[in-house]
Write a protein that holds these residues in place. Structure first.
Motif, mmCIF file in Angstrom:
data_model
loop_
_atom_site.group_PDB
_atom_site.id
_atom_site.type_symbol
_atom_site.label_atom_id
_atom_site.label_comp_id
_atom_site.label_asym_id
_atom_site.label_seq_id
_atom_site.Cartn_x
_atom_site.Cartn_y
_atom_site.Cartn_z
ATOM 1 N N THR A 248 -55.547 7.142 -48.346
ATOM 2 C CA THR A 248 -54.728 5.928 -48.306
ATOM 3 C C THR A 248 -53.607 6.040 -49.327
ATOM 4 O O THR A 248 -53.844 6.315 -50.503
ATOM 5 C CB THR A 248 -55.561 4.670 -48.631
ATOM 6 O OG1 THR A 248 -56.702 4.620 -47.777
ATOM 7 C CG2 THR A 248 -54.728 3.416 -48.436
ATOM 8 N N GLY A 249 -52.381 5.851 -48.864
ATOM 9 C CA GLY A 249 -51.235 5.809 -49.768
ATOM 10 C C GLY A 249 -50.785 4.367 -49.931
ATOM 11 O O GLY A 249 -50.490 3.694 -48.944
ATOM 12 N N PHE A 250 -50.753 3.889 -51.147
ATOM 13 C CA PHE A 250 -50.414 2.491 -51.391
ATOM 14 C C PHE A 250 -48.936 2.336 -51.737
ATOM 15 O O PHE A 250 -48.453 2.900 -52.718
ATOM 16 C CB PHE A 250 -51.282 1.924 -52.521
ATOM 17 C CG PHE A 250 -52.723 1.732 -52.124
ATOM 18 C CD1 PHE A 250 -53.125 0.622 -51.404
ATOM 19 C CD2 PHE A 250 -53.666 2.695 -52.438
ATOM 20 C CE1 PHE A 250 -54.440 0.452 -51.023
ATOM 21 C CE2 PHE A 250 -54.991 2.537 -52.072
ATOM 22 C CZ PHE A 250 -55.371 1.415 -51.352
ATOM 23 N N LYS A 251 -48.252 1.589 -50.916
ATOM 24 C CA LYS A 251 -46.842 1.272 -51.140
ATOM 25 C C LYS A 251 -46.747 -0.126 -51.763
ATOM 26 O O LYS A 251 -47.749 -0.715 -52.153
ATOM 27 C CB LYS A 251 -46.093 1.305 -49.801
ATOM 28 C CG LYS A 251 -46.264 2.592 -49.022
ATOM 29 C CD LYS A 251 -45.653 3.781 -49.734
ATOM 30 C CE LYS A 251 -45.737 5.039 -48.872
ATOM 31 N NZ LYS A 251 -45.186 6.227 -49.566
ATOM 32 N N ALA A 252 -45.537 -0.666 -51.816
ATOM 33 C CA ALA A 252 -45.369 -2.047 -52.285
ATOM 34 C C ALA A 252 -46.175 -2.963 -51.372
ATOM 35 O O ALA A 252 -46.203 -2.772 -50.148
ATOM 36 C CB ALA A 252 -43.904 -2.433 -52.249
ATOM 37 N N PRO A 253 -46.896 -3.930 -51.922
ATOM 38 C CA PRO A 253 -47.750 -4.793 -51.099
ATOM 39 C C PRO A 253 -46.961 -5.572 -50.055
ATOM 40 O O PRO A 253 -45.832 -5.996 -50.289
ATOM 41 C CB PRO A 253 -48.402 -5.726 -52.125
ATOM 42 C CG PRO A 253 -47.516 -5.672 -53.332
ATOM 43 C CD PRO A 253 -46.944 -4.292 -53.339
ATOM 44 N N THR A 254 -47.579 -5.744 -48.890
ATOM 45 C CA THR A 254 -46.975 -6.511 -47.813
ATOM 46 C C THR A 254 -47.116 -8.003 -48.100
ATOM 47 O O THR A 254 -47.791 -8.409 -49.054
ATOM 48 C CB THR A 254 -47.658 -6.198 -46.480
ATOM 49 O OG1 THR A 254 -49.038 -6.627 -46.561
ATOM 50 C CG2 THR A 254 -47.610 -4.706 -46.176
ATOM 51 N N LYS A 255 -46.491 -8.824 -47.264
ATOM 52 C CA LYS A 255 -46.596 -10.274 -47.429
ATOM 53 C C LYS A 255 -48.044 -10.714 -47.344
ATOM 54 O O LYS A 255 -48.505 -11.571 -48.118
ATOM 55 C CB LYS A 255 -45.762 -10.976 -46.351
ATOM 56 C CG LYS A 255 -45.750 -12.492 -46.474
ATOM 57 C CD LYS A 255 -44.850 -13.110 -45.405
ATOM 58 C CE LYS A 255 -44.828 -14.636 -45.528
ATOM 59 N NZ LYS A 255 -43.948 -15.256 -44.489
ATOM 60 N N GLU A 256 -48.785 -10.147 -46.394
ATOM 61 C CA GLU A 256 -50.202 -10.495 -46.254
ATOM 62 C C GLU A 256 -50.983 -10.091 -47.492
ATOM 63 O O GLU A 256 -51.827 -10.861 -47.987
ATOM 64 C CB GLU A 256 -50.796 -9.802 -45.031
ATOM 65 C CG GLU A 256 -52.279 -10.116 -44.826
ATOM 66 C CD GLU A 256 -52.907 -9.316 -43.703
ATOM 67 O OE1 GLU A 256 -54.002 -9.698 -43.242
ATOM 68 O OE2 GLU A 256 -52.315 -8.292 -43.303
ATOM 69 N N GLU A 257 -50.703 -8.897 -48.015
ATOM 70 C CA GLU A 257 -51.435 -8.421 -49.189
ATOM 71 C C GLU A 257 -51.115 -9.254 -50.421
ATOM 72 O O GLU A 257 -51.990 -9.504 -51.256
ATOM 73 C CB GLU A 257 -51.109 -6.948 -49.426
ATOM 74 C CG GLU A 257 -51.710 -6.025 -48.359
ATOM 75 C CD GLU A 257 -51.167 -4.618 -48.405
ATOM 76 O OE1 GLU A 257 -51.786 -3.723 -47.808
ATOM 77 O OE2 GLU A 257 -50.103 -4.400 -49.036
ATOM 78 N N ARG A 258 -49.871 -9.695 -50.525
ATOM 79 C CA ARG A 258 -49.488 -10.520 -51.682
ATOM 80 C C ARG A 258 -50.158 -11.892 -51.644
ATOM 81 O O ARG A 258 -50.266 -12.563 -52.682
ATOM 82 C CB ARG A 258 -47.967 -10.694 -51.730
ATOM 83 C CG ARG A 258 -47.209 -9.437 -52.148
ATOM 84 C CD ARG A 258 -45.774 -9.771 -52.560
ATOM 85 N NE ARG A 258 -45.028 -10.394 -51.475
ATOM 86 C CZ ARG A 258 -44.329 -9.738 -50.569
ATOM 87 N NH1 ARG A 258 -44.288 -8.407 -50.600
ATOM 88 N NH2 ARG A 258 -43.663 -10.390 -49.629
#
Length: 328
Positions: free
Chosen positions: A146-156
């Motif tokens: 898993t590569g973690f990028k900037a969090p999405t709206k859902e993740e935030r």
């Protein structure tokens, strides 16, 4: 082949293409010959190279009083060989790593709950992708990357650990995090994305989260691939110089270099506050790509060896099945 290289190839198809194509072919042939020669040398050194591996794990483990600024990013702690020996040692240990990962998976088929989580953090160009290609890929079937990028709206909209928990490896798997929950006390701190009162509490939350993972049967290996600022500059320049590397280049990486000292302070805080007995950090000098790959391989091997992984016993009569099969 990157887009830039394809475009260059098309331009070569002019009236002067014949000579240009021949030159390109000669270069390619030379590269193939050099690679073949290196492969032969590596193969010849595999057995001896393994003897150059000393106590890599303890040499890299972060303990009390560890100072990140004191690390020689071009060093090879726990390994006494040179580049060829390092590549040979990596190759020599691939079979054992593949075997142990298969054993880990095999145990999960009979109810085993154990898994391994490899967390890889590091500045841009520090070799995280190379570790995936040259270390973990020996047994991709049981790997969850898993590569973690900037969090999405859902993740935030959730707690910062929500997306991390969703990506944890299942029983029998090796989970690999390219960046991780530690971004929430690194980039968040450096760029002041949330108040200090918020991110400063996350160290304790992370420690508690990792304790829960360990209690559930996951062995946590945490790695910081540590390069020098000069080495990062050289690697970014290489990406600009080579059309086949342009796809890897991100202009934002240059902007982040302006925050280098702040990142080093943030990493020091991470190492001080979250290198625990159950989930210690390991700082891997990464100016030498071959060493970083070998070091991470040895960290995974050491963890798997400590599990005493045995093949599951058959739940059927083996001899009876042999007779049935022979008669079929």
């Amino acid at each position: 082949m990157g887009k830039g290289e394809k475009g260059k190839s098309k331009k070569g198809k002019t009236k002067k293409a014949g000579k240009g194509s021949q030159a390109a072919g000669q270069v390619s042939d030379k590269q193939l010959e050099e690679q073949a020669a290196e492969d032969e040398t590596i193969a010849a050194h595999e057995a001896a190279a393994v003897e150059e591996i000393k106590d890599v794990v303890n040499a890299l483990r972060v303990g009390k009083g560890f100072v990140l600024d004191g690390v020689d990013t071009a060093g090879t702690p726990g390994f006494t060989g040179d580049k060829i020996a390092g590549k040979a040692a990596l190759k020599a240990c691939e079979a054992e790593l593949s075997d142990l990962l298969e054993r880990l998976f095999a145990q999960s088929t009979v109810g085993g709950r154990r898994s391994v989580l490899l967390v890889v953090q590091g500045m841009d160009t520090s070799g995280k992708g190379g570790i995936m290609r040259h270390v973990v890929s020996v047994n991709p079937e049981g790997v969850k990357a898993t590569g973690f990028k900037a969090p999405t709206k859902e993740e935030r909209a959730h707690d910062f650990l929500w997306r991390i928990e969703k990506a944890l490896p299942g029983p029998g798997q090796l989970g690999v995090f390219d960046r991780s929950h530690y971004e929430d006390v690194l980039i968040v701190r450096v760029h002041d994305l949330v108040p200090e009162a918020v991110w400063s509490k996350r160290y304790a939350q992370i420690n508690a989260f990792e304790r829960r993972c360990i209690a559930a049967g996951t062995t946590v290996i945490k790695v910081m691939t540590h390069i020098s600022r000069d080495e990062q500059k050289a690697r970014l320049m290489e990406r600009l110089d080579r059309p086949d590397k342009h796809y890897k280049y991100n202009p934002g990486d240059v902007d982040e270099r302006g925050h280098w000292d702040a990142y080093m302070q943030a990493y020091q805080a991470v190492l001080d506050k979250t290198s625990t007995v159950g989930a210690p950090w390991h700082v891997v000098p990464a100016d030498r790509k071959w060493y970083a790959r070998l070091a991470v391989q040895q960290l995974i091997l050491e963890a798997l060896r400590g599990m005493d992984l045995q093949w599951p016993e058959a739940d059927f009569d083996v001899e009876a099945e042999k007779k049935r099969l022979a008669a079929s």
